[in-house]
Design an enzyme around this catalytic site. Sequence first.
Site, PDB file in Angstrom:
ATOM      1  N   HIS A 155      33.723  41.788  52.705  1.00 46.85           N
ATOM      2  CA  HIS A 155      34.579  42.692  52.527  1.00 46.85           C
ATOM      3  C   HIS A 155      35.611  42.486  53.591  1.00 46.85           C
ATOM      4  CE1 HIS A 155      33.174  46.404  51.121  1.00 46.85           C
ATOM      5  NE2 HIS A 155      32.037  46.822  51.546  1.00 46.85           N
ATOM      6  N   SER A 278      54.580  20.247  49.601  1.00 49.68           N
ATOM      7  CA  SER A 278      55.511  20.651  50.357  1.00 49.68           C
ATOM      8  C   SER A 278      56.597  19.868  49.865  1.00 49.68           C
ATOM      9  CB  SER A 278      55.736  21.906  50.870  1.00 49.68           C
ATOM     10  OG  SER A 278      57.003  21.925  51.269  1.00 49.68           O
TER      11      SER A 278
END
Length: 464
Positions: A155, A278
Amino acid sequence: MPVHMIDSKIFGNAWGTDEMRAMFDEIPCIKAWLKIISSLAEAQADVGLIPTAVAEEIKRVCDPAKLDMESLREGYDQSGHSMHGLIQELKKLSRGTAGEWIYYGATVQDITDTWMSMILTKVWKIVFRDLRKIEYELLNLAQKHRDTPMLGRTHGQPGLPITFGFKVAVWMCEVRRHIERLKDIDKRMSEGQLAGGVGSLSAFGEKGVDLQLVFFEKLGLHPPDIAWISVRDNQAEFIQLLSMISATFDKIGHEVYTLQRPEIGEVRELFVSGTVGSITMPHKQNPELSEHLGTLARMIRHNANCLNENLVHEHERDGRAWKAEWGLIGPTCVMMGALLCLSLKLCSTIQVNRKKMMANLSSTKGQIFSEGIMLALARKIGKQSAHDLVYQVAMTAYQDKRSLKSCIEENELIMAHLSLEEIEPLFEYKNQLGLCPEFVDRTIKLNQKSRENDNLYLERSYPE
């Protein structure tokens, strides 16, 4: 910008491989159709359905270099029929009456379905080859990190210690199961199509079955038990398998994507000098491989779902279904080629940060050892009671930002049943890894044995 990124001269390598793309490009496709048409004529001559001289002439004109592509386009626009234009062009090129015998007794799907079987058999071979390469890289990676401890997470939260080799071995076994599925599906592939208008072989009379045998032998295919004009489950099954394979590598890619986050930093893609993450943030080193695996996998899975619709047919033939395959199977296979190529690159160059794995284990302040404490205590007071007691101590340790061990040692209820000598080994990683290292050994041994059994498929010949 092209209609599909697969065809982009700039971006195409991220969306397909030349190997896959070449099989579905228009010229190779028409070349294959011509081979099927000429092989059909030869087979028909062999069983006495058409004159031998006619078959030889049909073979001569079935040359893509002789075709006028613009005439083929115009022929389709005028007739609206996918093969009529090609037949008329071949007839123009033929001497004597040979053109009258082209495609004799056959229907469109006899050619296009047979072509699709030939192509998907080649795709099968590529996928089988590449999966074995990836499996080999994962096998070595699992072996190398058999004993490398790291956090096991459930989880999205710290659970128990595992080894990185164990995580990779789970991936490796999933890949192996896909290889075994490929081997199983192989026996349902390579079936040609020669059935006529409604699948009854009515045009060939009593020679129909013999014609099938001769025709498919020339193409390296198998005769079907019965026509599959209105049955597309084999194609759907294969593409669904590609979809499952894509999901596996999407999962692996997403795991690397997540573990590469700087706050986790346990693994990362190999950074190649000159790669730009980027144009606005010069520092970025993005997980391009992992991310793009997810992009390709999403599109492959979407196409596979659409192809499931083709299982629904009306009566003995339904053009909606098999024409949809033309628009979906090619792009799906081409993208699968890119996905496998990127997956191999990722799995063979993945960078592992052992120090960060250990640091993340330590950052839990011993919480990941709670199971061992609970089970040791359970043998004294029962499992449910032990869980409640260790839970209370673990929550206190978390809230006070203290180590679980120190809080355990201060708890009189626990210490009444466990000594310091019993507790100490429970906070050592090597004692809380379960059978992770042994599972790595076991799965590697099993996979190596399975790989030896792959030789039968590696040595087989497939349709050209």
